[in-house]
Design a protein around this motif. Structure first.
Motif, mmCIF file in Angstrom:
data_model
loop_
_atom_site.group_PDB
_atom_site.id
_atom_site.type_symbol
_atom_site.label_atom_id
_atom_site.label_comp_id
_atom_site.label_asym_id
_atom_site.label_seq_id
_atom_site.Cartn_x
_atom_site.Cartn_y
_atom_site.Cartn_z
ATOM 1 N N ILE A 1 19.034 55.412 59.870
ATOM 2 C CA ILE A 1 17.786 54.541 60.347
ATOM 3 C C ILE A 1 17.489 53.594 59.226
ATOM 4 O O ILE A 1 17.143 52.433 59.182
ATOM 5 N N ALA A 2 17.661 54.006 57.937
ATOM 6 C CA ALA A 2 17.366 53.005 56.677
ATOM 7 C C ALA A 2 18.407 51.948 56.831
ATOM 8 O O ALA A 2 17.764 50.726 56.548
ATOM 9 N N ASN B 1 28.549 54.324 57.904
ATOM 10 C CA ASN B 1 27.540 55.470 57.879
ATOM 11 C C ASN B 1 27.820 56.581 59.129
ATOM 12 O O ASN B 1 28.007 57.557 58.626
ATOM 13 N N ALA C 1 20.254 60.347 61.866
ATOM 14 C CA ALA C 1 20.054 60.691 60.298
ATOM 15 C C ALA C 1 19.121 59.598 59.645
ATOM 16 O O ALA C 1 19.058 58.574 60.067
ATOM 17 N N ASP C 2 18.539 60.138 58.714
ATOM 18 C CA ASP C 2 17.552 59.059 57.797
ATOM 19 C C ASP C 2 18.511 57.735 57.256
ATOM 20 O O ASP C 2 18.093 56.896 57.202
ATOM 21 N N TYR C 3 19.639 58.182 56.701
ATOM 22 C CA TYR C 3 20.428 57.216 56.272
ATOM 23 C C TYR C 3 20.751 56.231 57.080
ATOM 24 O O TYR C 3 21.140 55.062 56.721
#
Length: 297
Positions: A192-193, A208, A188-190
């Motif tokens: 990776i961020a 996360n 998920a993007d969060y």
């Protein structure tokens, strides 16, 4: 330029104006479907029966009275009596404690084991994932009830054995679901961020990945309790569960099977309790699933 017209005077809606939106707890309660409300009510009654059965019956589930043997349902005995003259209603009420304990315990064991396997498979890399998948495939090759029978045959019958057997038998299916959820959340993007910002792997894992991967466990736990009670009752019906005369729904079915043609109530009411509990738990689980997924009720 046209101006908006306030449909209220002093905060009160004018006749014909739009009704104010319902907010708060009352709106949520009114939005619950009758089936869900009945399920919650029934589960609350079962919880009372499991925790404080004396509130629902004053009888003794083990009291023998041969003068009342195999009496059909009546005002004195709403669910009839068994071959020893014991009230079936009283035994169903007191049997909720054993049955719910087995259901909750087996679900906890199954989900706990599945969480360990699923997280390890999702985050452990190619080799760990492959090894765990092979183990799950081996466990999947055994039907769940057959695997539970195998474990009971090794460790003997009893409540603790039933909890472990049913829990282990249900773990592979849960583990496969959790693995898929972990793999989805990991990309998920969060997440990776979080890694791009330089957060520690442990913080990314516990802040996360795991909270979002474990969200479906609430639904799985609700659905799993009903399934575990059905499996545990099947073991008791085969004589591999709680030893008589202790009240437990599956054991009551096993004790009454020899009288099914002459005393149908011995099978009907314990069986109805199992079915009703399973349906209520499943209905509540589906409701929670839709709430989590953001559907409107």
């Amino acid at each position: 330029m046209a101006t908006a017209i306030d449909p209220t005077v002093g905060g009160l809606p004018l006749p014909g104006g739009p009704a104010p939106a319902r907010t708060g707890v009352l709106a949520r309660v009114r939005g619950i479907r009758p089936a869900v409300a009945l399920s919650v009510l029934f589960l609350a009654i079962i919880a009372i029966a499991a925790l404080v059965p004396s509130l629902l019956t004053k009888g003794n589930p083990l009291a023998v009275n041969l003068g009342h043997s195999l009496q059909s349902p009546s005002l004195e005995f709403p669910f009839g009596t068994d071959q020893s003259g014991r009230s079936v209603y009283t035994r169903v009420i007191y049997g909720a404690r054993e049955s719910v304990l087995i259901g909750l315990g087996a679900t906890a064991v199954g989900l706990g084991l599945a969480a360990l396997l699923g997280v390890a498979a999702g985050l452990g890399g190619k080799w760990v994932d492959g090894a765990i998948n092979r183990l799950l495939e081996v466990l999947f090759s055994f039907p769940g009830l057959l695997l539970a029978l195998f474990l009971v045959a090794i460790f003997g019958s009893g409540v603790s054995t039933q909890i472990i057997a049913v829990g282990v038998a249900s773990a592979p299916g849960y583990a496969r679901m959790i693995r898929g959820q972990v793999l989805q959340v990991k990309g998920a993007d969060y997440v990776i961020a979080s890694r791009a910002l330089g957060h520690k792997p442990s913080r990314t894992l516990f802040k996360n990945i795991l909270p979002n991967a474990f969200r479906p466990l609430v639904v799985l736990a609700t659905l799993g309790v009903g399934q575990s009670i059905v499996w545990a009752s099947a073991l008791s019906f085969l004589g591999l569960g709680v030893a008589p005369p202790k009240p437990e729904w599956g054991a009551m079915l096993d004790a009454g099977k020899d009288y099914i043609q002459t005393a149908w109530w011995l099978e009907l009411f314990p069986g109805a309790a199992i079915v009703a509990f399973t349906l209520a738990a499943s209905c509540l689980g589906r409701y929670l699933q839709r709430r989590i997924e953001g559907e409107t009720f």
